[in-house]
Motif scaffolding. Structure first.
Motif, PDB file in Angstrom:
ATOM      1  N   VAL A  94     -34.815  57.960  24.242  1.00 36.20           N
ATOM      2  CA  VAL A  94     -34.979  57.126  25.433  1.00 36.20           C
ATOM      3  C   VAL A  94     -34.998  55.644  25.099  1.00 36.20           C
ATOM      4  O   VAL A  94     -35.046  54.803  26.003  1.00 36.20           O
ATOM      5  N   ARG A  99     -28.068  53.148  25.528  1.00 36.38           N
ATOM      6  CA  ARG A  99     -28.014  54.457  26.181  1.00 36.38           C
ATOM      7  C   ARG A  99     -29.397  54.978  26.596  1.00 36.38           C
ATOM      8  O   ARG A  99     -29.511  56.110  27.076  1.00 36.38           O
ATOM      9  N   GLU A 101     -31.552  54.352  29.053  1.00 37.60           N
ATOM     10  CA  GLU A 101     -31.760  54.742  30.445  1.00 37.60           C
ATOM     11  C   GLU A 101     -30.959  55.990  30.789  1.00 37.60           C
ATOM     12  O   GLU A 101     -31.453  56.873  31.510  1.00 37.60           O
ATOM     13  N   GLU A 102     -29.743  56.097  30.281  1.00 41.03           N
ATOM     14  CA  GLU A 102     -28.933  57.290  30.509  1.00 41.03           C
ATOM     15  C   GLU A 102     -29.600  58.521  29.890  1.00 41.03           C
ATOM     16  O   GLU A 102     -29.646  59.599  30.496  1.00 41.03           O
ATOM     17  N   LEU A 104     -32.769  58.880  29.303  1.00 46.10           N
ATOM     18  CA  LEU A 104     -33.967  59.157  30.089  1.00 46.10           C
ATOM     19  C   LEU A 104     -33.615  60.000  31.311  1.00 46.10           C
ATOM     20  O   LEU A 104     -34.304  60.990  31.618  1.00 46.10           O
ATOM     21  N   ALA A 105     -32.550  59.640  32.001  1.00 47.23           N
ATOM     22  CA  ALA A 105     -32.127  60.402  33.181  1.00 47.23           C
ATOM     23  C   ALA A 105     -31.754  61.834  32.804  1.00 47.23           C
ATOM     24  O   ALA A 105     -32.078  62.787  33.530  1.00 47.23           O
ATOM     25  N   ARG A 161     -41.533  55.279  28.712  1.00 40.44           N
ATOM     26  CA  ARG A 161     -40.520  56.251  29.127  1.00 40.44           C
ATOM     27  C   ARG A 161     -40.938  57.682  28.787  1.00 40.44           C
ATOM     28  O   ARG A 161     -40.698  58.607  29.576  1.00 40.44           O
ATOM     29  N   GLU A 164     -43.444  58.717  31.319  1.00 38.37           N
ATOM     30  CA  GLU A 164     -42.745  59.070  32.556  1.00 38.37           C
ATOM     31  C   GLU A 164     -42.221  60.502  32.488  1.00 38.37           C
ATOM     32  O   GLU A 164     -42.368  61.286  33.440  1.00 38.37           O
TER      33      GLU A 164
END
Length: 311
Positions: A94, A99, A101-102, A104-105, A161, A164
């Motif tokens: 993360v 990369r 954020e990608e 993390l998604a 992250r 989250e």
């Protein structure tokens, strides 16, 4: 974590997917393979006596399957009496530059898929894709790879992250395990424990895969001390072992994969200690090289002898 009473015969012990090609000879990804290919894979797992498997997203990404294909994956596994114990998101940190954020998604999507499939745990870490040197090496751990920066802002981002993700996992009833891995914020016992404490969620713990550190061709901390520090935080456990040797003057180091019983780590000692400390999570048998699936089965049988009649 698992609350029901466990015995050496009922303790969940899964196999990894290293023994199966992520891409077939015809170029088809296992993720996209026809049901017959999946069926043959689960038949091998069943034939070796395994009743559980970890789905590695290097091989199959449950979140990216259609709902029908996700259902089919579970249906085929169930037909062979194999449980989908966990999904392991690997090499998609993360905090990977460019990369994060990608990734993390993607992890969020895999948490939802894991819950839908009735898995026991969501597993991930901070390791990143192999460097070019690692891709060329016979054993990837003998070449340098990405390194998390010694930077408190980046570490704080990792904590935010991962917290989250942990909160999401808790909301669907899953523990989240973070795998120890060299040169990441999970790369030493002290740093890994600190990270768990910084995340500060009851459902987030460690995957104390000390084998990842024992195999390194460099100085390492004592394996007993690393286990003693990390086992109190363990919720899921990748277990493997390496034969390790090193010069007394520190001029050379070497390691090769071997069985759990024969390697440097004394699993009889550390498994007993983990259970004493309250570990009740699933085990994952992992092996690189040779007949990975066969060695995992041998290791599973050895591990059963280390587990108590009840816990």
């Amino acid at each position: 974590m698992i609350s029901a009473p466990l015995t050496r015969d009922t303790w969940p012990i899964a196999t990894c997917m290293h023994g199966f090609a992520a891409v077939g000879r015809d170029g088809t990804r296992l993720h996209d393979a026809p049901p017959e290919t999946w069926d043959a894979m689960f038949a091998q797992i069943e034939n070796l006596g395994f009743t559980a498997v970890e789905i590695a997203d290097s091989h199959i990404r449950p979140s990216e399957l259609t709902p029908e294909r996700r259902g089919l994956l579970k249906q085929i596994a169930t037909s062979h009496s194999v449980e989908l114990t966990s999904v392991h998101v690997q090499r998609q940190s993360v905090i990977e530059p460019g990369r994060g954020e990608e990734n993390l998604a993607h992890a969020h999507a895999e948490i939802d898929a894991a819950a839908e499939l009735g898995m026991r745990v969501f597993s991930t870490g901070l390791h990143q894709p192999f460097s070019e040197a690692q891709r060329r090496a016979l054993w990837f751990w003998t070449a340098p790879g990405p390194v998390d920066p010694d930077d408190e802002d980046t570490r704080a981002l990792a904590v935010r992250r991962l917290r989250e993700l942990g909160s999401h996992a808790a909301s669907v009833g899953l523990p989240m395990a973070l795998e120890m891995y060299e040169d990441t914020y999970l790369g030493t016992a002290d740093s890994a424990v600190r990270l768990i404490e910084e995340i500060d969620l009851d459902n987030v713990g460690l995957n104390p895969d000390i084998g990842n550190l024992v195999r390194l061709h460099r100085p390492i901390d004592d394996w007993r001390e690393m286990h003693e520090k990390t086992l109190p935080y363990a919720v899921y456990w990748h277990v493997k072992n390496y034969a390790r040797d090193e010069a007394g003057d520190g001029s050379w180091f070497t390691s090769v994969p071997t069985s759990m019983e024969l390697g440097l780590i004394n699993y009889r000692e550390v498994v007993a200690r983990a259970i004493e400390l309250g570990f009740r999570g699933p085990f994952l048998m992992e092996q690189y090289g040779g007949d990975s699936l066969g060695v995992c089965a041998t290791n599973r049988d050895y591990l059963r002898t280390l587990l108590p009649a009840s816990a």
